[in-house]
Design a protein around this motif. Structure first.
Motif, PDB file in Angstrom:
ATOM      1  N   LYS A   1      -3.254  42.211  17.195  1.00 57.31           N
ATOM      2  CA  LYS A   1      -4.588  43.540  16.950  1.00 57.31           C
ATOM      3  C   LYS A   1      -4.656  44.222  16.024  1.00 57.31           C
ATOM      4  O   LYS A   1      -3.327  44.512  15.379  1.00 57.31           O
ATOM      5  CB  LYS A   1      -4.503  43.820  18.357  1.00 57.31           C
TER       6      LYS A   1
ATOM      7  N   PHE B   1     -12.053  37.101  13.008  1.00 55.52           N
ATOM      8  CA  PHE B   1     -11.322  38.254  13.925  1.00 55.52           C
ATOM      9  C   PHE B   1     -12.392  37.609  15.371  1.00 55.52           C
ATOM     10  O   PHE B   1     -13.683  37.631  14.585  1.00 55.52           O
ATOM     11  CB  PHE B   1     -10.362  39.244  13.260  1.00 55.52           C
TER      12      PHE B   1
ATOM     13  N   LEU C   1     -12.855  43.730  19.519  1.00 60.85           N
ATOM     14  CA  LEU C   1     -12.524  44.857  20.411  1.00 60.85           C
ATOM     15  C   LEU C   1     -13.137  45.525  21.372  1.00 60.85           C
ATOM     16  O   LEU C   1     -13.926  45.559  22.602  1.00 60.85           O
ATOM     17  CB  LEU C   1     -10.930  44.260  20.724  1.00 60.85           C
TER      18      LEU C   1
ATOM     19  N   GLU D   1      -8.753  41.548  17.212  1.00 66.20           N
ATOM     20  CA  GLU D   1      -8.115  40.446  17.377  1.00 66.20           C
ATOM     21  C   GLU D   1      -7.708  39.376  16.181  1.00 66.20           C
ATOM     22  O   GLU D   1      -8.864  38.624  16.288  1.00 66.20           O
ATOM     23  CB  GLU D   1      -7.770  41.094  19.134  1.00 66.20           C
TER      24      GLU D   1
ATOM     25  N   GLU E   1      -1.744  45.964  13.813  1.00 67.64           N
ATOM     26  CA  GLU E   1      -0.435  46.521  14.674  1.00 67.64           C
ATOM     27  C   GLU E   1       0.769  46.384  13.977  1.00 67.64           C
ATOM     28  O   GLU E   1       1.863  46.873  14.554  1.00 67.64           O
ATOM     29  CB  GLU E   1      -0.845  46.231  16.076  1.00 67.64           C
TER      30      GLU E   1
ATOM     31  N   ARG F   1     -11.585  47.915  16.126  1.00 68.37           N
ATOM     32  CA  ARG F   1     -10.934  47.767  17.227  1.00 68.37           C
ATOM     33  C   ARG F   1     -10.692  45.901  16.970  1.00 68.37           C
ATOM     34  O   ARG F   1     -12.036  45.597  17.523  1.00 68.37           O
ATOM     35  CB  ARG F   1      -9.988  48.458  18.056  1.00 68.37           C
TER      36      ARG F   1
END
Length: 55
Positions: free
Chosen positions: A18, A49, A52, A9, A37, A7
């Motif tokens: 995200k 990025f 996460l 962001e 997303e 994951r």
């Protein structure tokens, strides 16, 4: 190298959106195919990025 399913962001371009790393590209550079997303699929490097969590 980051694994598929990680994951992220975005910190550049689509800042705050995200997403999920889908796969690494065949490039000699560290580029990844990312699914955001908001439905956008894109290629991004690790400077675009933050991670996460790692699945």
């Amino acid at each position: 190298m980051l694994e598929p399913g990680t994951r992220i962001e975005m910190t550049k371009g689509y800042k705050g959106v995200k997403g999920l790393i889908m796969e690494r590209t065949g490039s000699e550079f560290e580029f990844y195919v990312v699914k955001l997303e908001n439905g956008i699929h894109m290629v991004a490097g690790p400077s675009a990025f933050i991670v996460l969590e790692k699945d």
